[in-house]
Motif scaffolding. Structure first.
Motif, PDB file in Angstrom:
ATOM      1  N   VAL A  35       0.824  -1.270  -0.101  1.00  0.00           N
ATOM      2  CA  VAL A  35       0.062   0.061  -0.082  1.00  0.00           C
ATOM      3  C   VAL A  35       0.815   1.222  -0.060  1.00  0.00           C
ATOM      4  O   VAL A  35       1.588   1.460   1.038  1.00  0.00           O
ATOM      5  N   ASP A  36       0.769   2.110  -1.247  1.00  0.00           N
ATOM      6  CA  ASP A  36       1.627   3.030  -1.090  1.00  0.00           C
ATOM      7  C   ASP A  36       1.099   4.391  -0.625  1.00  0.00           C
ATOM      8  O   ASP A  36       1.626   5.563  -0.682  1.00  0.00           O
ATOM      9  N   ASP A  37      -0.214   4.440  -0.322  1.00  0.00           N
ATOM     10  CA  ASP A  37      -0.817   5.365   0.064  1.00  0.00           C
ATOM     11  C   ASP A  37      -0.507   5.683   1.791  1.00  0.00           C
ATOM     12  O   ASP A  37       0.067   4.710   2.334  1.00  0.00           O
ATOM     13  N   ALA A  38      -0.678   6.728   2.249  1.00  0.00           N
ATOM     14  CA  ALA A  38      -0.541   6.963   3.894  1.00  0.00           C
ATOM     15  C   ALA A  38      -1.333   6.323   4.637  1.00  0.00           C
ATOM     16  O   ALA A  38      -2.427   6.343   4.931  1.00  0.00           O
ATOM     17  N   VAL A  39      -0.763   5.062   5.051  1.00  0.00           N
ATOM     18  CA  VAL A  39      -1.724   4.085   5.911  1.00  0.00           C
ATOM     19  C   VAL A  39      -1.843   4.813   7.335  1.00  0.00           C
ATOM     20  O   VAL A  39      -0.808   5.094   8.029  1.00  0.00           O
ATOM     21  N   CYS A  40      -3.127   5.019   8.071  1.00  0.00           N
ATOM     22  CA  CYS A  40      -3.160   5.564   9.249  1.00  0.00           C
ATOM     23  C   CYS A  40      -3.381   4.324  10.103  1.00  0.00           C
ATOM     24  O   CYS A  40      -3.043   4.653  11.484  1.00  0.00           O
ATOM     25  N   GLY A  47      -8.277  -7.724   8.880  1.00  0.00           N
ATOM     26  CA  GLY A  47      -7.987  -7.598   7.512  1.00  0.00           C
ATOM     27  C   GLY A  47      -8.426  -6.106   7.059  1.00  0.00           C
ATOM     28  O   GLY A  47      -8.977  -6.026   5.849  1.00  0.00           O
ATOM     29  N   LEU A  48      -8.253  -5.217   7.718  1.00  0.00           N
ATOM     30  CA  LEU A  48      -8.863  -4.057   7.342  1.00  0.00           C
ATOM     31  C   LEU A  48      -7.553  -2.847   7.409  1.00  0.00           C
ATOM     32  O   LEU A  48      -6.549  -2.904   8.078  1.00  0.00           O
ATOM     33  N   VAL A  49      -7.483  -2.084   6.313  1.00  0.00           N
ATOM     34  CA  VAL A  49      -6.623  -0.946   6.037  1.00  0.00           C
ATOM     35  C   VAL A  49      -7.326   0.390   6.064  1.00  0.00           C
ATOM     36  O   VAL A  49      -8.149   0.308   5.044  1.00  0.00           O
ATOM     37  N   VAL A  50      -6.898   1.277   6.758  1.00  0.00           N
ATOM     38  CA  VAL A  50      -7.568   2.795   6.721  1.00  0.00           C
ATOM     39  C   VAL A  50      -6.422   3.648   6.248  1.00  0.00           C
ATOM     40  O   VAL A  50      -5.040   3.666   6.752  1.00  0.00           O
ATOM     41  N   ALA A  51      -6.667   3.955   4.909  1.00  0.00           N
ATOM     42  CA  ALA A  51      -5.563   4.896   4.729  1.00  0.00           C
ATOM     43  C   ALA A  51      -5.790   6.175   3.810  1.00  0.00           C
ATOM     44  O   ALA A  51      -6.992   6.493   3.606  1.00  0.00           O
ATOM     45  N   ALA A  52      -4.872   7.339   3.511  1.00  0.00           N
ATOM     46  CA  ALA A  52      -5.247   8.643   3.026  1.00  0.00           C
ATOM     47  C   ALA A  52      -4.821   8.660   1.662  1.00  0.00           C
ATOM     48  O   ALA A  52      -3.498   8.079   1.613  1.00  0.00           O
TER      49      ALA A  52
END
Length: 81
Positions: A35-40, A47-52
């Protein structure tokens, strides 16, 4: 239990990774893809990713960033130097 206590208990779990949890820089993979976006936040158990999205943008008229939630197989590894 209050919401604040519940949140603190959730984010203190070993399988939950956040930017400021004190465990250093990490790379997050979702279904084997970095994941190249900013992971918060990343939760390997749920199995959850929250990203900006990058570049980081604040949504007009709010204090919220423009981001997304994604589900799948989440793997978190220490960032290579």
């Amino acid at each position: 239990m209050s919401s604040t206590k519940a949140e603190a208990a959730y984010f203190a779990q070993e399988h939950v990774h956040t930017v400021d949890d004190g465990r250093g820089a990490r790379e997050v993979y979702l279904d084997g893809v970095k994941v190249d976006d900013a992971v918060c936040c990343a939760d390997t158990q749920l199995g959850l990713v929250v990203a900006a999205y990058r570049p980081l943008e604040v949504m007009p008229g709010t204090d919220s960033f423009d981001g997304y939630h994604a589900w799948g197989e989440v793997r978190v590894e220490p960032k290579a130097d």
